[in-house]
Design an enzyme around this catalytic site. Structure first.
Site, PDB file in Angstrom:
ATOM      1  N   ARG A  38     -26.029   8.319  44.007  1.00  0.00           N
ATOM      2  CA  ARG A  38     -26.343   9.740  44.114  1.00  0.00           C
ATOM      3  C   ARG A  38     -26.939   9.963  45.499  1.00  0.00           C
ATOM      4  NH1 ARG A  38     -30.550  12.732  40.106  1.00  0.00           N
ATOM      5  NH2 ARG A  38     -32.049  11.966  41.630  1.00  0.00           N
ATOM      6  N   SER A 107     -20.731  15.490  33.733  1.00  0.00           N
ATOM      7  CA  SER A 107     -22.009  15.793  33.092  1.00  0.00           C
ATOM      8  C   SER A 107     -21.837  16.947  32.114  1.00  0.00           C
ATOM      9  CB  SER A 107     -23.060  16.185  34.138  1.00  0.00           C
ATOM     10  OG  SER A 107     -23.408  15.089  34.939  1.00  0.00           O
ATOM     11  N   LYS A 136     -34.430  15.150  38.329  1.00  0.00           N
ATOM     12  CA  LYS A 136     -33.478  16.142  38.831  1.00  0.00           C
ATOM     13  C   LYS A 136     -34.116  17.517  38.833  1.00  0.00           C
ATOM     14  CE  LYS A 136     -28.772  17.860  38.206  1.00  0.00           C
ATOM     15  NZ  LYS A 136     -27.529  17.789  37.398  1.00  0.00           N
TER      16      LYS A 136
END
Length: 206
Positions: A38, A107, A136
């Site tokens: 990520r 997701s 997040k």
């Protein structure tokens, strides 16, 4: 290669004292067979450079390597696949870029999204956040174990649980029947990243 057990997500914004390359080395040394990068704060050029280097490390270790969000970077770095969010490229468009040989995950945050992802050709889905997470920014509210269990029963593709998963609640997650747990903070913030990775894998009996 299967999406199973631990999906270790590396992001050195969580652990700025170590590079993504170093994080990858430690997680792979711990035995993770699914590694996801990520790199939201990285330029496209830097993301490609790091993806190529981490991809080589993953292949040597026999690990699946997945790039977050960017199908183009996944293709150019010869990654095994891409993990998309709800606001990223549609699965069909990502498939045009990657072809049939690479993995596409999506997701999802509710049963409707999970069923739609399967229908549209996702190879696996991420579901969550299962528990409250600080990793997040702007994350949705925790969905809970019952919602995870319902999604797992309703789709025929692998389900990766994500969000607030640690060694204390991992058994509850595994007991839902989920195929895989995506973990960031509980591994990256550990003093011994390699050892923490191993402990998660032991819980999955891998």
């Amino acid at each position: 290669m299967k999406i199973k057990g631990l999906n270790a997500i590396i992001d050195n914004s969580i652990r700025p004292d170590l590079s993504n390359i170093e994080l990858a080395k430690r997680v792979l040394a711990g035995g993770s067979r699914v590694l996801q990068l990520r790199g939201k704060g990285l330029s496209s050029k830097e993301l490609l450079r790091q993806s190529r280097e981490i991809g080589l490390l993953a292949r040597k270790a026999g690990s699946l390597f997945i790039v977050n969000d960017r199908a183009d970077i996944a293709l150019l770095s010869n990654a095994d696949g891409v993990h998309l969010g709800q606001d990223d490229l549609p699965i069909a468009e990502a498939r045009k870029i990657l072809g049939k040989g690479r993995v596409i995950g999506l997701s999802t945050h509710d049963l409707e999204q999970a069923l739609k992802a399967e229908q549209e050709g996702a190879d696996y889905i991420g579901f969550g956040p299962v528990f409250k997470t600080e990793t997040k920014a702007g994350a949705e509210e925790a969905k809970g174990l019952q919602a995870l269990r319902e999604v797992k029963k309703s789709v025929n593709i692998p389900v990766v649980a994500i969000g607030g998963i640690n060694l204390e609640n991992l058994k509850e997650v595994i007991d839902t029947g989920t195929d895989c747990a995506a973990v960031i903070s509980a591994i990256l913030k550990a003093d011994d990243i390699e050892g923490a990775t191993r402990k998660f894998l032991e819980a999955f009996q891998i």
